[in-house]
Design a protein around this motif. Structure first.
Motif, PDB file in Angstrom:
ATOM      1  N   GLY A 364       0.786  -1.226   0.000  1.00 58.51           N
ATOM      2  CA  GLY A 364       0.000   0.000   0.000  1.00 58.51           C
ATOM      3  C   GLY A 364       0.811   1.264   0.000  1.00 58.51           C
ATOM      4  O   GLY A 364       0.242   2.358  -0.063  1.00 58.51           O
ATOM      5  N   GLY A 365       2.119   1.166   0.076  1.00 54.10           N
ATOM      6  CA  GLY A 365       2.961   2.354   0.049  1.00 54.10           C
ATOM      7  C   GLY A 365       3.411   2.675  -1.364  1.00 54.10           C
ATOM      8  O   GLY A 365       2.768   2.320  -2.345  1.00 54.10           O
ATOM      9  N   GLU A 366       4.544   3.350  -1.462  1.00 52.53           N
ATOM     10  CA  GLU A 366       5.083   3.720  -2.760  1.00 52.53           C
ATOM     11  C   GLU A 366       5.919   2.574  -3.324  1.00 52.53           C
ATOM     12  O   GLU A 366       6.708   1.962  -2.600  1.00 52.53           O
ATOM     13  N   ILE A 367       5.749   2.286  -4.604  1.00 53.93           N
ATOM     14  CA  ILE A 367       6.544   1.250  -5.256  1.00 53.93           C
ATOM     15  C   ILE A 367       7.929   1.802  -5.555  1.00 53.93           C
ATOM     16  O   ILE A 367       8.078   2.797  -6.284  1.00 53.93           O
ATOM     17  N   GLY A 368       8.944   1.167  -4.989  1.00 50.54           N
ATOM     18  CA  GLY A 368      10.326   1.568  -5.226  1.00 50.54           C
ATOM     19  C   GLY A 368      11.046   0.529  -6.050  1.00 50.54           C
ATOM     20  O   GLY A 368      10.504  -0.535  -6.367  1.00 50.54           O
ATOM     21  N   PRO A 369      12.293   0.802  -6.427  1.00 51.93           N
ATOM     22  CA  PRO A 369      13.061  -0.160  -7.223  1.00 51.93           C
ATOM     23  C   PRO A 369      13.129  -1.548  -6.581  1.00 51.93           C
ATOM     24  O   PRO A 369      13.147  -2.558  -7.282  1.00 51.93           O
ATOM     25  N   GLU A 370      13.158  -1.581  -5.244  1.00 53.84           N
ATOM     26  CA  GLU A 370      13.289  -2.867  -4.556  1.00 53.84           C
ATOM     27  C   GLU A 370      12.046  -3.741  -4.701  1.00 53.84           C
ATOM     28  O   GLU A 370      12.097  -4.957  -4.489  1.00 53.84           O
ATOM     29  N   HIS A 371      10.916  -3.141  -5.059  1.00 49.95           N
ATOM     30  CA  HIS A 371       9.675  -3.913  -5.218  1.00 49.95           C
ATOM     31  C   HIS A 371       9.501  -4.487  -6.620  1.00 49.95           C
ATOM     32  O   HIS A 371       8.637  -5.344  -6.829  1.00 49.95           O
ATOM     33  N   LEU A 372      10.301  -4.028  -7.570  1.00 49.24           N
ATOM     34  CA  LEU A 372      10.087  -4.426  -8.965  1.00 49.24           C
ATOM     35  C   LEU A 372      10.598  -5.830  -9.253  1.00 49.24           C
ATOM     36  O   LEU A 372      10.013  -6.567 -10.027  1.00 49.24           O
ATOM     37  N   ARG A 373      11.750  -6.171  -8.638  1.00 53.40           N
ATOM     38  CA  ARG A 373      12.358  -7.494  -8.813  1.00 53.40           C
ATOM     39  C   ARG A 373      12.482  -7.858 -10.298  1.00 53.40           C
ATOM     40  O   ARG A 373      12.053  -8.927 -10.735  1.00 53.40           O
ATOM     41  N   LEU A 374      13.065  -6.963 -11.048  1.00 51.87           N
ATOM     42  CA  LEU A 374      13.269  -7.203 -12.474  1.00 51.87           C
ATOM     43  C   LEU A 374      14.381  -8.212 -12.677  1.00 51.87           C
ATOM     44  O   LEU A 374      15.384  -8.207 -11.976  1.00 51.87           O
ATOM     45  N   ALA A 375      14.211  -9.079 -13.679  1.00 56.07           N
ATOM     46  CA  ALA A 375      15.209 -10.114 -13.957  1.00 56.07           C
ATOM     47  C   ALA A 375      16.483  -9.479 -14.489  1.00 56.07           C
ATOM     48  O   ALA A 375      16.452  -8.463 -15.193  1.00 56.07           O
ATOM     49  N   GLU A 376      17.615 -10.066 -14.125  1.00 60.55           N
ATOM     50  CA  GLU A 376      18.892  -9.595 -14.639  1.00 60.55           C
ATOM     51  C   GLU A 376      19.012  -9.980 -16.109  1.00 60.55           C
ATOM     52  O   GLU A 376      18.525 -11.030 -16.525  1.00 60.55           O
ATOM     53  N   PRO A 377      19.668  -9.163 -16.935  1.00 58.40           N
ATOM     54  CA  PRO A 377      19.847  -9.536 -18.338  1.00 58.40           C
ATOM     55  C   PRO A 377      20.735 -10.760 -18.474  1.00 58.40           C
ATOM     56  O   PRO A 377      21.572 -11.035 -17.623  1.00 58.40           O
ATOM     57  N   ASP A 378      20.522 -11.488 -19.553  1.00 58.21           N
ATOM     58  CA  ASP A 378      21.320 -12.671 -19.857  1.00 58.21           C
ATOM     59  C   ASP A 378      22.752 -12.248 -20.155  1.00 58.21           C
ATOM     60  O   ASP A 378      22.986 -11.443 -21.062  1.00 58.21           O
ATOM     61  N   PRO A 379      23.771 -12.739 -19.406  1.00 61.95           N
ATOM     62  CA  PRO A 379      25.151 -12.337 -19.657  1.00 61.95           C
ATOM     63  C   PRO A 379      25.591 -12.616 -21.092  1.00 61.95           C
ATOM     64  O   PRO A 379      26.436 -11.921 -21.631  1.00 61.95           O
ATOM     65  N   SER A 380      25.003 -13.634 -21.729  1.00 60.46           N
ATOM     66  CA  SER A 380      25.413 -13.967 -23.093  1.00 60.46           C
ATOM     67  C   SER A 380      24.969 -12.921 -24.092  1.00 60.46           C
ATOM     68  O   SER A 380      25.422 -12.906 -25.228  1.00 60.46           O
ATOM     69  N   SER A 381      24.047 -12.025 -23.674  1.00 61.58           N
ATOM     70  CA  SER A 381      23.557 -10.993 -24.582  1.00 61.58           C
ATOM     71  C   SER A 381      24.137  -9.633 -24.243  1.00 61.58           C
ATOM     72  O   SER A 381      23.531  -8.612 -24.505  1.00 61.58           O
ATOM     73  N   ALA A 382      25.341  -9.635 -23.677  1.00 57.63           N
ATOM     74  CA  ALA A 382      25.957  -8.385 -23.232  1.00 57.63           C
ATOM     75  C   ALA A 382      26.176  -7.411 -24.379  1.00 57.63           C
ATOM     76  O   ALA A 382      26.238  -6.201 -24.185  1.00 57.63           O
ATOM     77  N   SER A 383      26.322  -7.927 -25.604  1.00 54.76           N
ATOM     78  CA  SER A 383      26.527  -7.051 -26.750  1.00 54.76           C
ATOM     79  C   SER A 383      25.233  -6.434 -27.252  1.00 54.76           C
ATOM     80  O   SER A 383      25.239  -5.564 -28.107  1.00 54.76           O
ATOM     81  N   ASP A 384      24.119  -6.913 -26.743  1.00 55.95           N
ATOM     82  CA  ASP A 384      22.809  -6.411 -27.159  1.00 55.95           C
ATOM     83  C   ASP A 384      22.555  -5.065 -26.489  1.00 55.95           C
ATOM     84  O   ASP A 384      22.609  -4.956 -25.273  1.00 55.95           O
ATOM     85  N   PRO A 385      22.216  -3.986 -27.275  1.00 50.45           N
ATOM     86  CA  PRO A 385      21.965  -2.681 -26.661  1.00 50.45           C
ATOM     87  C   PRO A 385      20.863  -2.729 -25.620  1.00 50.45           C
ATOM     88  O   PRO A 385      20.933  -2.042 -24.607  1.00 50.45           O
TER      89      PRO A 385
END
Length: 440
Positions: A364-385
């Motif tokens: 019920g509070g403010e959504i911060g970055p810690e609440h998003l839990r976004l997946a880390e990018p695939d290391p194999s796609s490091a060259s992908d913009p």
């Protein structure tokens, strides 16, 4: 598209801002003699039926014409005329036709009626939409405005449409919008072609009659007949078993289906829209998808943009999902920046799921970055913009991005702070504090 190839496809890139014309191959008929002389019809259909029955595409009053007299089909080889078992026959140049290709601008005789046939191309123009939404679709970026304009132009036609786009990009919403704008009175029926059992697919798509097989205690209509008068949306058409593809092609060309166990086919009035995330052209080259079905499905192809290509629409989508789902939380500016920097492999569907989960975690509070839990990018796609965009940012980088985002929103909204706060989905008091902190 050229008049010489009615099976050629018209692919529309939703992100294109230059070409805003779409062409349809049409069959044009003119009654040059008989009771209906002077009647003209131009139909953007691959197959046109002629007869006295009111469910034909061209309905004649000539009593010497049968109820279902003949059909004219546009093919890559030319115009094919087929007599449908009429009483008085179909003639071209004095010769009775059972099934034959005819010359361009051919003249046919059906009973006492003379018909001139032409293949033509009809062009329709469309423009960037001024709206921020169309049906259930939301967006104000160039690609989305282009898509809205295209759907408005294509929807009223009877043409088959192929929707191409990544998983989660909103292909079913595009199909729903096409149906809603089509003016068709029947229902929208959704059929998932990814069912693994071919017999189940055939049964669900075309139906069966009572006693067709063990356990068939009653008849079943199937998706085609349930969509009568409306639209059939075939999702994941690339998964349709190869052995069933000729049956679907016949249904599209003849507008009739053969239920399992039936003695004769059943006529249907259905507009078909198909969707896939797969590269059907590559599948055709590999022999995994029939070329003739591909060309019949993709007369018009609509490309749905992935979310990473329309990141500026994310604030608008957040507001839309918040209203739609009744989410109680607001996003912090830092969380919004992260959402706009993320690479979104799951597209709009993933954004909705992230917001739902974050609204629970924030209690019920403010959504911060810690609440998003976004997946880390695939290391194999490091060259992908896109993957680089999703790399962790320092506090200083976040601040710089937040400042730039607010500055651009201020310019877009004529420095109307209330409008900027609505667009960014943050409280007006927070926006004013950020403007002061950033010296804007």
């Amino acid at each position: 598209m050229s008049n010489s190839d009615p099976s050629a496809t018209q692919t529309i890139q939703a992100a294109s801002r230059a070409d805003r014309k779409i062409a349809f191959e049409c069959i044009e008929l003119e009654l040059v003699s008989g009771p209906d002389a002077g009647l003209r019809s131009r139909l953007p259909l691959a197959t046109v039926s002629i007869g006295t029955s009111p469910d034909n595409d061209v309905v004649l009053t000539d009593r010497t014409v049968s109820r279902y007299h003949a059909e004219i089909k546009a093919t890559s080889e030319g115009v094919l005329v087929r007599d449908l078992g009429s009483t008085n026959g179909t003639f071209s140049n004095g010769l009775r036709v059972v099934e034959a290709f005819v010359e361009p601008n051919a003249r046919l005789s059906l009973g006492k009626s003379g018909i001139q046939i032409r293949q033509t191309t009809e062009e329709r123009s469309y423009h960037l939409s001024d709206a921020d939404w169309n049906g259930g679709l939301v967006g104000r970026t160039g690609p989305m405005r282009e898509l809205f304009g295209l759907l408005t132009a294509v929807a009223p036609t009877p043409m088959t449409v192929l929707i191409n786009g990544e998983s989660g990009s909103g292909k079913e919403l595009v199909a729903t919008t096409l149906h809603e704008l089509s003016g068709r009175n029947g229902p929208l029926v959704v059929f998932d072609a990814s069912v693994t059992d071919p017999e189940m697919v055939r049964n669900d798509l075309f139906g069966h009659v009572k006693g067709a097989f063990t356990g068939a205690s009653g008849a079943r209509e199937g998706a085609f007949r349930r969509a009568e008068g409306g639209t059939l949306f075939i999702d994941e058409i690339g998964e349709l078993p190869l052995e069933l593809q000729p049956r679907l092609l016949r249904a599209l060309e003849n507008r009739e289906v053969a239920p399992v166990g039936a003695d004769r086919p059943v006529k249907v009035d259905v507009r078909v829209i198909a969707a896939t995330h797969r590269d059907l052209e590559s599948m055709v080259r590999d022999g995994a998808f029939r070329a003739d079905l591909f060309y019949r499905l993709s007369v018009i192809t609509v490309q749905v943009p992935p979310l990473r290509d329309i990141r500026d629409d994310i604030p608008l989508l957040i507001r839309h999902f918040s209203d739609q789902l009744g989410l109680p939380c607001r996003l912090s500016p830092e969380a919004l920046v992260l959402l706009q920097r993320y690479h979104w492999p799951g597209n709009v569907r993933e954004l909705r799921n992230v917001l739902e989960r974050a609204s629970v975690l924030c209690r019920g509070g403010e959504i911060g970055p810690e609440h998003l839990r976004l997946a880390e990018p695939d290391p194999s796609s490091a060259s992908d913009p896109a993957a680089k965009d999703a790399a962790p940012l320092s506090p200083a980088q976040l601040k710089a991005l937040e400042r730039q985002m607010i500055k651009e929103a201020m310019e877009r909204n004529g420095h109307n702070k209330a409008a900027v706060a609505r667009e960014l989905g943050i409280p007006l008091s927070t926006l004013k504090r950020r403007i002061a902190d950033f010296g804007l």
